[in-house]
Motif scaffolding. Structure first.
Motif, PDB file in Angstrom:
ATOM      1  N   LEU A   2       0.846  -1.181   0.000  1.00 19.09           N
ATOM      2  CA  LEU A   2       0.000   0.000   0.000  1.00 19.09           C
ATOM      3  C   LEU A   2       0.883   1.232   0.000  1.00 19.09           C
ATOM      4  CD1 LEU A   2      -2.557  -1.137   2.719  1.00 19.09           C
ATOM      5  CD2 LEU A   2      -2.574  -1.612   0.275  1.00 19.09           C
ATOM      6  N   GLN A   3       0.739   2.061  -1.030  1.00 15.85           N
ATOM      7  CA  GLN A   3       1.577   3.241  -1.085  1.00 15.85           C
ATOM      8  C   GLN A   3       0.984   4.295  -1.997  1.00 15.85           C
ATOM      9  OE1 GLN A   3       5.452   2.288  -2.709  1.00 15.85           O
ATOM     10  NE2 GLN A   3       4.616   1.325  -4.535  1.00 15.85           N
ATOM     11  N   VAL A   4       1.479   5.522  -1.835  1.00 14.44           N
ATOM     12  CA  VAL A   4       1.194   6.597  -2.779  1.00 14.44           C
ATOM     13  C   VAL A   4       2.525   7.063  -3.334  1.00 14.44           C
ATOM     14  CG1 VAL A   4      -0.986   7.369  -1.766  1.00 14.44           C
ATOM     15  CG2 VAL A   4       1.168   8.284  -0.887  1.00 14.44           C
ATOM     16  N   VAL A   5       2.516   7.454  -4.589  1.00 15.87           N
ATOM     17  CA  VAL A   5       3.736   7.852  -5.274  1.00 15.87           C
ATOM     18  C   VAL A   5       3.500   9.168  -5.985  1.00 15.87           C
ATOM     19  CG1 VAL A   5       5.439   7.241  -7.012  1.00 15.87           C
ATOM     20  CG2 VAL A   5       4.410   5.449  -5.600  1.00 15.87           C
ATOM     21  N   GLU A   6       4.379  10.153  -5.699  1.00 14.80           N
ATOM     22  CA  GLU A   6       4.281  11.440  -6.351  1.00 14.80           C
ATOM     23  C   GLU A   6       5.119  11.450  -7.626  1.00 14.80           C
ATOM     24  OE1 GLU A   6       4.807  12.151  -1.830  1.00 14.80           O
ATOM     25  OE2 GLU A   6       5.775  10.993  -3.426  1.00 14.80           O
ATOM     26  N   SER A   7       4.701  12.291  -8.556  1.00 12.85           N
ATOM     27  CA  SER A   7       5.485  12.519  -9.767  1.00 12.85           C
ATOM     28  C   SER A   7       5.154  13.907 -10.291  1.00 12.85           C
ATOM     29  CB  SER A   7       5.203  11.458 -10.822  1.00 12.85           C
ATOM     30  OG  SER A   7       3.845  11.489 -11.203  1.00 12.85           O
ATOM     31  N   ALA A  33      -8.963  11.054   1.772  1.00 14.11           N
ATOM     32  CA  ALA A  33      -8.567  12.411   1.451  1.00 14.11           C
ATOM     33  C   ALA A  33      -7.068  12.417   1.176  1.00 14.11           C
ATOM     34  CB  ALA A  33      -8.875  13.351   2.625  1.00 14.11           C
ATOM     35  N   ILE A  34      -6.649  13.345   0.318  1.00  8.41           N
ATOM     36  CA  ILE A  34      -5.235  13.470   0.000  1.00  8.41           C
ATOM     37  C   ILE A  34      -4.764  14.860   0.384  1.00  8.41           C
ATOM     38  CG2 ILE A  34      -3.508  13.561  -1.823  1.00  8.41           C
ATOM     39  CD1 ILE A  34      -4.379  10.745  -1.209  1.00  8.41           C
ATOM     40  N   GLY A  35      -3.736  14.883   1.202  1.00  4.69           N
ATOM     41  CA  GLY A  35      -3.106  16.139   1.562  1.00  4.69           C
ATOM     42  C   GLY A  35      -1.792  16.300   0.829  1.00  4.69           C
ATOM     43  N   TYR A  94       7.847  18.138  -2.332  1.00  4.13           N
ATOM     44  CA  TYR A  94       6.407  18.041  -2.157  1.00  4.13           C
ATOM     45  C   TYR A  94       6.020  16.585  -1.911  1.00  4.13           C
ATOM     46  CZ  TYR A  94       5.663  22.875  -3.509  1.00  4.13           C
ATOM     47  OH  TYR A  94       5.664  24.245  -3.534  1.00  4.13           O
ATOM     48  N   TYR A  95       5.177  16.395  -0.912  1.00  2.00           N
ATOM     49  CA  TYR A  95       4.723  15.066  -0.531  1.00  2.00           C
ATOM     50  C   TYR A  95       3.208  15.011  -0.618  1.00  2.00           C
ATOM     51  CZ  TYR A  95       9.317  14.831   1.732  1.00  2.00           C
ATOM     52  OH  TYR A  95      10.669  14.858   1.996  1.00  2.00           O
ATOM     53  N   CYS A  96       2.683  13.859  -1.034  1.00  2.00           N
ATOM     54  CA  CYS A  96       1.262  13.627  -0.864  1.00  2.00           C
ATOM     55  C   CYS A  96       1.083  12.559   0.211  1.00  2.00           C
ATOM     56  CB  CYS A  96       0.578  13.231  -2.164  1.00  2.00           C
ATOM     57  SG  CYS A  96       1.015  11.618  -2.834  1.00  2.00           S
ATOM     58  N   ALA A  97      -0.067  12.615   0.864  1.00  5.08           N
ATOM     59  CA  ALA A  97      -0.347  11.698   1.952  1.00  5.08           C
ATOM     60  C   ALA A  97      -1.844  11.431   1.993  1.00  5.08           C
ATOM     61  CB  ALA A  97       0.136  12.274   3.284  1.00  5.08           C
ATOM     62  N   TRP A 113       2.231   7.875   3.097  1.00  5.26           N
ATOM     63  CA  TRP A 113       3.030   8.991   2.618  1.00  5.26           C
ATOM     64  C   TRP A 113       3.861   8.547   1.417  1.00  5.26           C
ATOM     65  CZ3 TRP A 113       3.454  14.034   4.535  1.00  5.26           C
ATOM     66  CH2 TRP A 113       2.713  14.303   5.689  1.00  5.26           C
ATOM     67  N   GLY A 114       4.004   9.474   0.469  1.00  2.86           N
ATOM     68  CA  GLY A 114       4.888   9.217  -0.653  1.00  2.86           C
ATOM     69  C   GLY A 114       6.324   9.592  -0.302  1.00  2.86           C
TER      70      GLY A 114
END
Length: 123
Positions: A2-7, A33-35, A94-97, A113-114
């Motif tokens: 389970l993860q989020v990845v920024e680009s 929700a995404i912060g 910049y991070y998304c979470a 967290w990414g």
């Protein structure tokens, strides 16, 4: 996993634009929700924006209001941060979470967290 990845980060001139993406894997963003947060060298992490799980609610830091827009495409399991009129002071990682359903200003309440993406605004 389970993860989020920024680009989408990179180098841009002042006044330019970038669009960051936050893609989830291993879970659906429908319930999250995404912060967006950022951290500049020598500074504390700060909240930039947040969008609720269905996109019905968004909020922004005063420093980015009118310039940044958060949106989401749950069908693509992705959230976006459109950044316009960029300034040198926007330079940061910049991070998304993700957290369940609703936004919060408490970074500790976000569970995924990414790794972050670098945004540099410079001429």
């Amino acid at each position: 996993q389970l993860q989020v990845v920024e680009s989408g980060g990179g180098l841009v001139q002042p006044g330019g634009s970038l669009r960051l993406s936050c893609a989830a894997s291993g879970f659906t963003l429908d319930f999250y929700a995404i912060g967006w947060f950022r951290q500049a060298p020598g500074k504390e992490r700060e909240g930039v924006s947040c969008i609720s799980n269905r996109g019905s609610s968004t909020n922004y830091a005063d420093s980015v209001k009118g310039r940044f827009t958060s949106s989401r495409d749950n069908a693509k399991n992705t959230v976006y941060l459109q950044m316009n009129s960029l300034k040198p002071e926007d330079t940061a990682v910049y991070y998304c979470a993700a957290r369940s359903y609703f936004c919060s200003g408490d970074p500790g309440s976000y569970v995924y967290w990414g790794q972050g993406t670098q945004v540099t605004v410079s001429s």
